[in-house]
Design a protein around this motif. Structure first.
Motif, PDB file in Angstrom:
ATOM      1  N   ALA A 190      61.396  11.567  21.016  1.00  0.00           N
ATOM      2  CA  ALA A 190      61.252  13.190  21.168  1.00  0.00           C
ATOM      3  C   ALA A 190      61.271  13.535  19.647  1.00  0.00           C
ATOM      4  CB  ALA A 190      62.281  13.350  22.226  1.00  0.00           C
ATOM      5  N   VAL A 191      61.085  14.763  19.535  1.00  0.00           N
ATOM      6  CA  VAL A 191      61.185  15.514  18.182  1.00  0.00           C
ATOM      7  C   VAL A 191      61.918  16.942  18.626  1.00  0.00           C
ATOM      8  CG1 VAL A 191      59.258  14.645  16.921  1.00  0.00           C
ATOM      9  CG2 VAL A 191      58.689  16.609  18.556  1.00  0.00           C
ATOM     10  N   SER A 192      62.508  17.445  17.554  1.00  0.00           N
ATOM     11  CA  SER A 192      63.570  18.550  17.727  1.00  0.00           C
ATOM     12  C   SER A 192      63.280  19.371  16.500  1.00  0.00           C
ATOM     13  CB  SER A 192      64.791  18.259  17.703  1.00  0.00           C
ATOM     14  OG  SER A 192      65.774  19.100  17.594  1.00  0.00           O
ATOM     15  N   ALA A 193      63.290  20.820  16.684  1.00  0.00           N
ATOM     16  CA  ALA A 193      63.162  21.453  15.557  1.00  0.00           C
ATOM     17  C   ALA A 193      63.715  23.060  15.665  1.00  0.00           C
ATOM     18  CB  ALA A 193      61.632  21.858  15.264  1.00  0.00           C
ATOM     19  N   ASP A 194      64.253  23.655  14.855  1.00  0.00           N
ATOM     20  CA  ASP A 194      64.957  24.980  14.771  1.00  0.00           C
ATOM     21  C   ASP A 194      63.964  25.818  14.259  1.00  0.00           C
ATOM     22  OD1 ASP A 194      67.045  23.852  15.919  1.00  0.00           O
ATOM     23  OD2 ASP A 194      68.207  24.176  14.306  1.00  0.00           O
ATOM     24  N   VAL A 195      63.487  26.771  14.618  1.00  0.00           N
ATOM     25  CA  VAL A 195      62.194  27.463  14.424  1.00  0.00           C
ATOM     26  C   VAL A 195      62.559  29.223  14.538  1.00  0.00           C
ATOM     27  CG1 VAL A 195      59.984  28.008  14.634  1.00  0.00           C
ATOM     28  CG2 VAL A 195      60.622  25.981  15.155  1.00  0.00           C
ATOM     29  N   ALA A 196      62.381  29.955  13.722  1.00  0.00           N
ATOM     30  CA  ALA A 196      62.223  31.410  13.752  1.00  0.00           C
ATOM     31  C   ALA A 196      61.187  31.904  13.671  1.00  0.00           C
ATOM     32  CB  ALA A 196      63.191  31.775  12.314  1.00  0.00           C
ATOM     33  N   ILE A 197      60.798  32.818  14.799  1.00  0.00           N
ATOM     34  CA  ILE A 197      59.574  33.248  15.112  1.00  0.00           C
ATOM     35  C   ILE A 197      59.974  34.903  15.264  1.00  0.00           C
ATOM     36  CG2 ILE A 197      57.598  33.966  16.828  1.00  0.00           C
ATOM     37  CD1 ILE A 197      57.597  30.975  15.757  1.00  0.00           C
ATOM     38  N   GLY A 198      59.649  35.360  13.945  1.00  0.00           N
ATOM     39  CA  GLY A 198      60.267  36.976  13.825  1.00  0.00           C
ATOM     40  C   GLY A 198      61.572  36.960  13.727  1.00  0.00           C
ATOM     41  N   ASP A 199      62.181  37.713  14.794  1.00  0.00           N
ATOM     42  CA  ASP A 199      63.413  37.669  14.731  1.00  0.00           C
ATOM     43  C   ASP A 199      64.136  36.774  15.792  1.00  0.00           C
ATOM     44  OD1 ASP A 199      63.604  39.839  13.184  1.00  0.00           O
ATOM     45  OD2 ASP A 199      63.593  41.603  14.757  1.00  0.00           O
ATOM     46  N   THR A 200      63.531  35.980  16.565  1.00  0.00           N
ATOM     47  CA  THR A 200      63.757  35.111  17.556  1.00  0.00           C
ATOM     48  C   THR A 200      64.210  33.604  16.852  1.00  0.00           C
ATOM     49  OG1 THR A 200      62.869  36.275  19.190  1.00  0.00           O
ATOM     50  CG2 THR A 200      63.468  33.946  19.612  1.00  0.00           C
ATOM     51  N   VAL A 201      65.400  32.979  16.975  1.00  0.00           N
ATOM     52  CA  VAL A 201      65.553  31.651  16.433  1.00  0.00           C
ATOM     53  C   VAL A 201      65.866  30.919  17.547  1.00  0.00           C
ATOM     54  CG1 VAL A 201      66.997  30.264  15.236  1.00  0.00           C
ATOM     55  CG2 VAL A 201      66.620  32.550  14.472  1.00  0.00           C
ATOM     56  N   VAL A 202      64.883  29.588  17.727  1.00  0.00           N
ATOM     57  CA  VAL A 202      64.895  28.897  19.165  1.00  0.00           C
ATOM     58  C   VAL A 202      64.936  27.459  18.443  1.00  0.00           C
ATOM     59  CG1 VAL A 202      62.233  28.798  19.012  1.00  0.00           C
ATOM     60  CG2 VAL A 202      63.725  28.435  21.083  1.00  0.00           C
ATOM     61  N   ARG A 203      65.612  26.556  19.354  1.00  0.00           N
ATOM     62  CA  ARG A 203      65.617  25.061  19.390  1.00  0.00           C
ATOM     63  C   ARG A 203      64.436  24.594  20.324  1.00  0.00           C
ATOM     64  NH1 ARG A 203      70.750  23.760  18.991  1.00  0.00           N
ATOM     65  NH2 ARG A 203      70.722  23.846  16.607  1.00  0.00           N
ATOM     66  N   VAL A 204      63.614  23.817  19.739  1.00  0.00           N
ATOM     67  CA  VAL A 204      62.487  23.252  20.485  1.00  0.00           C
ATOM     68  C   VAL A 204      62.662  21.711  20.519  1.00  0.00           C
ATOM     69  CG1 VAL A 204      60.040  23.394  20.934  1.00  0.00           C
ATOM     70  CG2 VAL A 204      61.091  25.444  19.637  1.00  0.00           C
ATOM     71  N   ILE A 205      62.594  21.115  21.675  1.00  0.00           N
ATOM     72  CA  ILE A 205      62.489  19.913  21.781  1.00  0.00           C
ATOM     73  C   ILE A 205      61.092  19.378  22.423  1.00  0.00           C
ATOM     74  CG2 ILE A 205      63.889  17.814  22.794  1.00  0.00           C
ATOM     75  CD1 ILE A 205      65.526  19.094  20.917  1.00  0.00           C
ATOM     76  N   GLY A 206      60.213  18.530  21.893  1.00  0.00           N
ATOM     77  CA  GLY A 206      59.042  18.072  22.494  1.00  0.00           C
ATOM     78  C   GLY A 206      59.371  16.592  23.087  1.00  0.00           C
ATOM     79  N   MET A 207      59.008  16.338  23.930  1.00  0.00           N
ATOM     80  CA  MET A 207      59.050  14.902  24.691  1.00  0.00           C
ATOM     81  C   MET A 207      57.937  14.333  25.563  1.00  0.00           C
ATOM     82  SD  MET A 207      61.939  15.909  27.623  1.00  0.00           S
ATOM     83  CE  MET A 207      62.521  17.238  26.796  1.00  0.00           C
TER      84      MET A 207
END
Length: 230
Positions: free
Chosen positions: A106-123
């Protein structure tokens, strides 16, 4: 708000059994999500080369692939890749090693889209129910071990047919599911194998992307959700 999507692109092989990355790119443009988790994004053998090259991605879409730094020719890790808008800021990323009999990750990333920061996991989980549950626990343990708690979205092909059991029940203890609907098989969807799950986020809207191109491009249809941080 952000729009996320998950798509098992079947290495670019469509209903006609031909590999056509351009069809996949067309489907991605139709979905037009800010963050996309791809499964089976790399070829299976050899150097595990990406089906969609970074050049093609840059020329035909508004996304960049998050580089988890494992294989130079791959788009991701064991076929799992995360695409984000070119304007997004990638704060952190890493592969997640999963217990498995066959190669899985699986892959993990912390991403900022504009003012939103989200942790994304793809599996992309195993075909075996026992190993799916072990992999689910490994992924949740990885997220729980992160120093900083962030709004989290997990996406991918879970290979789980049982709605109330298996890894879905395990994920359900800490995550809410987007009720997107069935996405497999693309020509006549009956299975909800593809899932989007969230923690500390509100699911505003969600669904399955149906189009003529999507029905031809892979054996799965893309799923999507519009999310807001709680």
């Amino acid at each position: 708000m952000i729009k996320v999507a998950s798509y098992n692109m079947r290495k670019g092989i469509g209903a006609d059994r031909r590999r056509n990355p351009d069809r996949i790119l067309e489907v991605l443009r139709e979905v037009d999500a800010d963050i996309i988790a791809l499964q089976e994004a790399d070829r299976r053998f050899g150097a595990r080369a990406a089906v969609i090259t970074p050049h093609a991605l840059a020329e035909h879409g508004d996304w960049q692939a998050i580089d988890v730094g494992v294989r130079a020719a791959s788009l991701g890790w064991h076929g799992n890749a995360i695409l984000v808008r070119r304007s997004a800021r990638i704060l952190d990323c890493e592969p997640i090693h999963l217990p498995a009999l066959e190669p899985r990750g699986a892959v993990s990333a912390d991403v900022a889209i504009g003012d939103t920061v989200v942790r994304v996991i793809g599996m992309h989980l195993d075909l075996s129910g026992l190993w799916r549950r072990r992999q689910a626990h490994a992924i949740m343990a990885h997220v729980d071990a992160c120093t900083r708690r962030l709004p989290t979205v997990m996406m991918g092909d879970l290979n789980e047919w049982t709605a109330s059991g298996g890894c879905l029940r395990d994920f359900g203890h800490g995550y809410r599911f987007a009720e997107t609907g069935p996405s497999f098989h693309a020509r006549r969807p009956v299975g909800r194998l593809d899932r989007i799950m969230v923690r500390d986020m509100t699911i505003v809207d969600c669904g399955v992307h149906h189009s003529n191109t999507a029905r031809r491009a892979s054996d799965h249809l893309p799923i999507w959700a519009t999310l807001a941080a709680d």
